[in-house]
Design a protein around this motif. Structure first.
Motif, short mmCIF file in Angstrom:
data_model
loop_
_atom_site.label_atom_id
_atom_site.label_comp_id
_atom_site.label_asym_id
_atom_site.label_seq_id
_atom_site.Cartn_x
_atom_site.Cartn_y
_atom_site.Cartn_z
N ASP A 13 0.91 21.40 7.42
CA ASP A 13 2.02 20.91 6.63
C ASP A 13 2.85 20.03 7.56
O ASP A 13 3.47 20.52 8.50
N VAL A 14 2.84 18.74 7.32
CA VAL A 14 3.52 17.82 8.23
C VAL A 14 5.03 17.98 8.20
O VAL A 14 5.71 17.53 9.11
N ARG A 64 6.25 8.76 9.35
CA ARG A 64 5.24 8.87 10.42
C ARG A 64 3.84 9.06 9.85
O ARG A 64 2.88 8.47 10.33
N LEU A 65 3.74 9.92 8.83
CA LEU A 65 2.43 10.15 8.21
C LEU A 65 1.91 8.86 7.59
O LEU A 65 0.74 8.51 7.76
N PRO A 82 -2.31 4.74 7.07
CA PRO A 82 -1.98 3.71 6.08
C PRO A 82 -3.01 3.57 4.96
O PRO A 82 -2.63 3.40 3.80
N GLU A 83 -4.29 3.69 5.28
CA GLU A 83 -5.32 3.54 4.25
C GLU A 83 -5.29 4.68 3.24
O GLU A 83 -5.62 4.49 2.06
N LEU A 84 -4.91 5.85 3.69
CA LEU A 84 -4.84 6.99 2.78
C LEU A 84 -3.84 6.71 1.66
O LEU A 84 -4.08 7.07 0.51
N LYS A 101 17.19 16.13 5.31
CA LYS A 101 16.65 14.98 4.59
C LYS A 101 16.08 13.95 5.56
O LYS A 101 15.02 13.37 5.33
N LEU A 102 16.79 13.73 6.66
CA LEU A 102 16.29 12.80 7.67
C LEU A 102 14.98 13.29 8.27
O LEU A 102 14.07 12.50 8.52
N HIS A 103 14.88 14.60 8.49
CA HIS A 103 13.64 15.17 9.02
C HIS A 103 12.47 14.89 8.07
O HIS A 103 11.40 14.45 8.50
N VAL A 104 12.68 15.17 6.79
CA VAL A 104 11.62 14.96 5.80
C VAL A 104 11.23 13.48 5.75
O VAL A 104 10.04 13.14 5.79
N LEU A 105 12.21 12.59 5.69
CA LEU A 105 11.91 11.16 5.64
C LEU A 105 11.17 10.70 6.91
O LEU A 105 10.21 9.94 6.83
N ARG A 106 11.62 11.17 8.06
CA ARG A 106 10.97 10.80 9.33
C ARG A 106 9.51 11.23 9.33
O ARG A 106 8.61 10.47 9.69
N ARG A 107 9.26 12.48 8.90
CA ARG A 107 7.89 12.99 8.88
C ARG A 107 7.01 12.21 7.90
O ARG A 107 5.86 11.91 8.19
#
Length: 134
Positions: free
Chosen positions: A99-100, A28-29, A34-36, A19-25
């Protein structure tokens, strides 16, 4: 290396590392694009009947930037839904994606690449590479 780490985290999912990995990724994205997320158009994606109640998928588009986000909602549906969901979310208009969450790269010229999605996680966050749309 990242795939091996995902396998390890998946096996010991109760400790929360995956879960931490997914949240971190995802954070970061969001920081990198940010505009996306703040200005990009939200477009729900049409899913095949087999995935209709078992998955969610949408894209965010802002100019030449695009991300496609999809998740399988129920673990018991993962095997049934994964292949058809993969084919539904990989845009037919080409483009190379990463896939990030897993690091899997999808190339427009590799028609078998959708089979790689959802192998390691029940979610995919595809970021189009190169900044231009086909």
């Amino acid at each position: 290396r990242q795939i091996a780490q995902l396998r390890d985290w998946r096996e010991r999912w109760r400790d929360g590392a995956i879960k931490l990995h997914v949240l971190r990724r995802l954070l970061r994205l969001r920081a990198a694009e940010p505009e996306l997320f703040s200005e990009g158009a939200y477009r729900p994606l049409e899913l095949p009947d087999v995935a209709d109640d078992s998955a969610i998928a949408f894209e965010r588009v802002n100019g030449a930037r695009r991300t496609v986000i999809a998740a399988i909602l129920r673990a018991q549906d993962a095997v049934t839904v994964a292949d058809s969901l993969s084919r539904a979310i990989v845009p037919p208009d080409g483009g190379d994606f990463i896939d990030v969450l897993s690091g899997v790269r999808l190339r427009a010229a590799a028609p078998s690449s959708p089979d790689l999605l959802f192998t390691h996680l029940p979610a995919a966050v595809l970021l189009e590479q190169g900044g231009t749309r086909a």
